[in-house]
Design a protein around this motif. Structure first.
Motif, PDB file in Angstrom:
ATOM      1  N   VAL C  16      52.969  17.230  -6.964  1.00  0.00           N
ATOM      2  CA  VAL C  16      51.546  17.010  -7.227  1.00  0.00           C
ATOM      3  C   VAL C  16      50.708  18.054  -6.501  1.00  0.00           C
ATOM      4  N   ASP C  17      51.086  18.376  -5.283  1.00  0.00           N
ATOM      5  CA  ASP C  17      50.335  19.391  -4.542  1.00  0.00           C
ATOM      6  C   ASP C  17      50.354  20.744  -5.247  1.00  0.00           C
ATOM      7  N   GLU C  18      51.501  21.078  -5.783  1.00  0.00           N
ATOM      8  CA  GLU C  18      51.600  22.360  -6.481  1.00  0.00           C
ATOM      9  C   GLU C  18      50.775  22.358  -7.768  1.00  0.00           C
ATOM     10  N   ILE C  19      50.819  21.243  -8.487  1.00  0.00           N
ATOM     11  CA  ILE C  19      49.999  21.145  -9.698  1.00  0.00           C
ATOM     12  C   ILE C  19      48.522  21.291  -9.333  1.00  0.00           C
ATOM     13  N   MET C  20      48.120  20.651  -8.250  1.00  0.00           N
ATOM     14  CA  MET C  20      46.711  20.746  -7.840  1.00  0.00           C
ATOM     15  C   MET C  20      46.358  22.167  -7.397  1.00  0.00           C
ATOM     16  N   GLU C  21      47.331  22.873  -6.836  1.00  0.00           N
ATOM     17  CA  GLU C  21      47.063  24.257  -6.443  1.00  0.00           C
ATOM     18  C   GLU C  21      46.832  25.138  -7.680  1.00  0.00           C
ATOM     19  N   ILE C  22      47.645  24.904  -8.723  1.00  0.00           N
ATOM     20  CA  ILE C  22      47.446  25.640  -9.975  1.00  0.00           C
ATOM     21  C   ILE C  22      46.079  25.311 -10.576  1.00  0.00           C
ATOM     22  N   ILE C  23      45.746  24.008 -10.589  1.00  0.00           N
ATOM     23  CA  ILE C  23      44.461  23.578 -11.154  1.00  0.00           C
ATOM     24  C   ILE C  23      43.303  24.227 -10.410  1.00  0.00           C
ATOM     25  N   ASP C  24      43.423  24.254  -9.105  1.00  0.00           N
ATOM     26  CA  ASP C  24      42.366  24.843  -8.287  1.00  0.00           C
ATOM     27  C   ASP C  24      42.195  26.322  -8.608  1.00  0.00           C
ATOM     28  N   LYS C  25      43.315  26.998  -8.733  1.00  0.00           N
ATOM     29  CA  LYS C  25      43.255  28.438  -9.027  1.00  0.00           C
ATOM     30  C   LYS C  25      42.750  28.686 -10.451  1.00  0.00           C
ATOM     31  N   ALA C  26      43.220  27.855 -11.404  1.00  0.00           N
ATOM     32  CA  ALA C  26      42.764  27.993 -12.794  1.00  0.00           C
ATOM     33  C   ALA C  26      41.249  27.816 -12.873  1.00  0.00           C
ATOM     34  N   ASN C  27      40.745  26.891 -12.074  1.00  0.00           N
ATOM     35  CA  ASN C  27      39.300  26.635 -12.085  1.00  0.00           C
ATOM     36  C   ASN C  27      38.519  27.870 -11.650  1.00  0.00           C
ATOM     37  N   LYS C  28      39.080  28.613 -10.716  1.00  0.00           N
ATOM     38  CA  LYS C  28      38.420  29.858 -10.289  1.00  0.00           C
ATOM     39  C   LYS C  28      38.519  30.935 -11.364  1.00  0.00           C
ATOM     40  N   MET C  29      39.529  30.820 -12.230  1.00  0.00           N
ATOM     41  CA  MET C  29      39.732  31.829 -13.279  1.00  0.00           C
ATOM     42  C   MET C  29      38.820  31.593 -14.488  1.00  0.00           C
ATOM     43  N   VAL C  30      38.287  30.383 -14.646  1.00  0.00           N
ATOM     44  CA  VAL C  30      37.518  30.059 -15.847  1.00  0.00           C
ATOM     45  C   VAL C  30      36.410  31.091 -16.080  1.00  0.00           C
ATOM     46  N   GLN C  31      35.736  31.473 -15.007  1.00  0.00           N
ATOM     47  CA  GLN C  31      34.622  32.429 -15.146  1.00  0.00           C
ATOM     48  C   GLN C  31      35.079  33.794 -15.649  1.00  0.00           C
ATOM     49  N   TYR C  32      36.377  34.119 -15.445  1.00  0.00           N
ATOM     50  CA  TYR C  32      36.872  35.434 -15.863  1.00  0.00           C
ATOM     51  C   TYR C  32      37.619  35.365 -17.201  1.00  0.00           C
ATOM     52  N   ALA C  33      37.796  34.145 -17.725  1.00  0.00           N
ATOM     53  CA  ALA C  33      38.685  33.973 -18.877  1.00  0.00           C
ATOM     54  C   ALA C  33      38.101  34.572 -20.148  1.00  0.00           C
ATOM     55  N   SER C  34      36.782  34.726 -20.205  1.00  0.00           N
ATOM     56  CA  SER C  34      36.230  35.322 -21.422  1.00  0.00           C
ATOM     57  C   SER C  34      35.683  36.727 -21.177  1.00  0.00           C
ATOM     58  N   SER C  35      35.807  37.212 -19.983  1.00  0.00           N
ATOM     59  CA  SER C  35      35.276  38.560 -19.725  1.00  0.00           C
ATOM     60  C   SER C  35      36.284  39.458 -19.022  1.00  0.00           C
ATOM     61  N   GLY C  36      37.341  38.875 -18.499  1.00  0.00           N
ATOM     62  CA  GLY C  36      38.314  39.683 -17.775  1.00  0.00           C
ATOM     63  C   GLY C  36      38.042  39.645 -16.283  1.00  0.00           C
ATOM     64  N   HIS C  37      39.095  39.581 -15.491  1.00  0.00           N
ATOM     65  CA  HIS C  37      38.949  39.563 -14.032  1.00  0.00           C
ATOM     66  C   HIS C  37      38.477  40.945 -13.589  1.00  0.00           C
ATOM     67  N   PRO C  38      37.352  41.022 -12.869  1.00  0.00           N
ATOM     68  CA  PRO C  38      36.773  42.327 -12.560  1.00  0.00           C
ATOM     69  C   PRO C  38      37.688  43.202 -11.704  1.00  0.00           C
ATOM     70  N   GLU C  39      38.583  42.593 -10.942  1.00  0.00           N
ATOM     71  CA  GLU C  39      39.463  43.387 -10.076  1.00  0.00           C
ATOM     72  C   GLU C  39      40.781  43.764 -10.738  1.00  0.00           C
TER      73      GLU C  39
END
Lengths: 307, 307, 307
Positions: C16-39
């Motif tokens: 469960v901790d690992e799933i939550m870690e993925i979810i947390d990271k995915a949530n940070k990626m949402v803003q880049y998902a339609s424009s590309g990660h700037p880095e």
């Protein structure tokens, strides 16, 4: 030597010096082959991969090489998805893709297709196999494998085993190797012997020995190059089984070879090399496949940047 | 004009001023079309190419244009490899790919597919041919070719020869050209005349002449636009051969035309333009195909960056 | 936790901790998902997508995720264009592609294929569906959708409706959810009930209710997860129609649910969710599909950069 914009159509177009220049450059690329060249020297370039017949390994190897150098890739992996159904000639397709890309990698079922394509393209054309014809980058990565895994090519005893009659790989590789100071062994059943005209040509330059028995020569070899015996070549399935069974590479056989013997295979393999061989130190066929990337990185750099 | 996020569905959606703006921008792109735009203005963008029927030329031309601008490309080149076999509607597929990409290039066998897709996508949709419908970027690159190779479109006499009944290209291009100050010639056999409703529409704006004999009008033309006559249109193969033979373009015919006559063809060609024509200065069809890249670079830049 | 180079084979491999870690990271990626990660954190990396059976959505979603992170992509979208016809084993293909790429995304019709592949690859392997087996990134994006669209997973009542017998998605997702503090509802016809061994396993951890009537439980649900009922499962077409008709989601039914109910579906859908549902605020299945990109961006970053 002039590399910029040069077509890579036949291994016979290269001198020994040119082959060694490619090997030298490929060797420098090995360190970048799994991580990408840090300078992206081919950034902004487009490589077109036109595969009129499927060949996953060759296509993906070229695409990986292009991407590791920073280039982009477009093309098709099989006839489905191409305009050929509409009756377009190869020369017209080439003239058009010529204006979409900076280099064309062509796989085609017809011998001579790459040479024809090179006449209609301004951008360099790389032959990725044209039917019974040539597959020069395969020959180059094979020579690179010998050099990298077994040491200097000169002085080596290299044996080819399996289907030496129909195998395009064996024909062009043995011709290329005969430009070096090597001894060549052709080991095959009667039905699948190397064609006489090829053997005669090679014999002019290097010592050749022909035999049916791998056991007779295994102790003399530095390199054992195994090829697949295809069922389709035999009218009688029993005949096939008998022949194929004889040329299966067994650990007991390998143990009788030189300590530094290496085993190569152009892949895909079927039964001629059983999985138990994979773990022997002599097995280098996956290493060989992996060298497709640095060798093709070197070639793309040479023809697209000239150095 | 507002370009950002605009769908490119039908050539009829554009004013003359807008067409000229695209031509002007495409002209600036020509210098980058074979080397890549040095600023990579579309870096970070993803262009999806969804080809529900194969069209190598159009797909690779869009992919080259996207890559030359620094964008990346994903998609499929034929139905194999798509989810359509599972019964998904086009609108559902579009809604999903909408979230994977910044622009969708759609080729589809059904007329109206691109318009439908544009209603379900937030990102701009470019129609790359929808059955008997439209193929606006082909019309735009054709107009660009006239402009670039023959000079200002106004004042030109442009003849279409071949299959004018079924040819999607001819229908939308002749409509678009009729917004300029041109004279149009429709040259075809009785069986393949341009549809009456299209001719009537065009005649409202520009002079039109219809004939069976290319010889009768060849001297008046600035542009000869040749199209393929498809065997499948004729129930009787002998009938086809008779008709097709008449419209083969011969050097002797071309020599009777204006000094600056240019010959265009949307390609692929079969027998209607024999290879001997390729070397004449009038032959511009490969040049025309090459202009697909700068025109599509211009369009992608306009709809993805708005300028 | 150690992420670098980790294989993503089964959702059961994650805590469960690992799933939550993925979810947390995915949530940070949402803003880049339609424009590309700037880095472009994965710049220089190559992701191989090997799809031995077509799945447009999954393939394009992985490719978009890789590109949005700056990586490049090679591979094949269907068996055509692969070397499998030549009889190559999966393990040999994997060993070769291993040297062409930095991560392998594998879709294969045979259960266990991804686990096998992970044993032969040095680079990380991501299971993108292996027959009746696992599709862990689908389960992860489903859990992410629940979390993002409905709030914390703990405390939720989640109902699965449709074909619960054959649906790979339902099996692995319900198992994964049972690691959280949820209540699960299985709503299906008798013929398509969830397999007993799966139900038994889940019941050990969370409350389970099984029913044929969606109406009976609709008011209790926070999440309604709809799946397709496939015609092929029924010997009698009339039987299929009767069953399928019962589980079509109607607005009148949805209006009886909780105010914050969300409707999910792995797509493609056929008739089980009519278009009129698309406009309801409860409909989140296109949102769900779009989350495939940020979730896969997070996974690729974790296994390729370790953070």
């Amino acid at each position: 030597m002039m590399w910029l914009n040069r077509d890579i159509v036949s291994i016979g177009d290269f001198s020994v010096d040119e082959i060694m220049e490619i090997i030298d450059k490929a060797n420098k690329m090995v360190q970048y082959a799994s991580s990408g060249h840090p300078e992206r020297p081919l950034s902004g370039k487009i490589v077109a991969t036109l595969f009129y017949e499927p060949s996953t390994r060759t296509r993906l190897s070229f695409e990986s090489a292009a991407m590791r150098m920073g280039a982009r890739v477009l093309g098709f992996g099989s006839l489905e998805g191409s305009s050929v159904a509409k009756g377009e000639t190869l020369s017209d397709t080439i003239r058009i893709v010529n204006s979409y890309s900076d280099a064309i990698v062509l796989r085609h079922p017809a011998e001579g297709a790459a040479r024809l394509a090179s006449e209609f393209a301004d951008v360099p054309v790389i032959n990725a196999g044209d039917g019974a014809g040539q597959h020069p980058t395969q020959a180059l990565l094979d020579i690179f494998t010998v050099w990298k895994e077994s040491g200097p090519v000169n002085g080596k005893s290299i044996g080819f085993v399996g289907d030496l009659k129909y195998g395009r790989t064996v024909h062009s590789l043995s011709k290329a190797l005969s430009m070096f100071d090597v001894s060549l062994y052709f080991i095959s059943p009667e039905e699948l012997k190397i064609p006489k005209h090829i053997k005669k040509d090679i014999e002019k330059r290097v010592p050749v020995r022909e035999t049916k028995n791998l056991e007779d020569v295994i102790e003399e070899l530095d390199v054992l190059y195994v090829t697949r015996i295809q069922k389709e070549r035999f009218p009688d399935i029993e005949e096939y089984k008998k022949v194929a069974g004889i040329y299966v590479i067994r650990p007991s056989l390998i143990s009788r070879g030189k300590k530094n013997l290496i085993i190569m295979h152009p892949l895909p393999r079927v039964d001629e090399i059983p999985p138990e061989i994979d773990h022997l130190p002599q097995a280098r066929y996956f290493k060989q496949a992996s060298y497709g990337v640095p060798v093709r990185m070197a070639i793309l750099d040479l023809i697209l940047r000239g150095e």
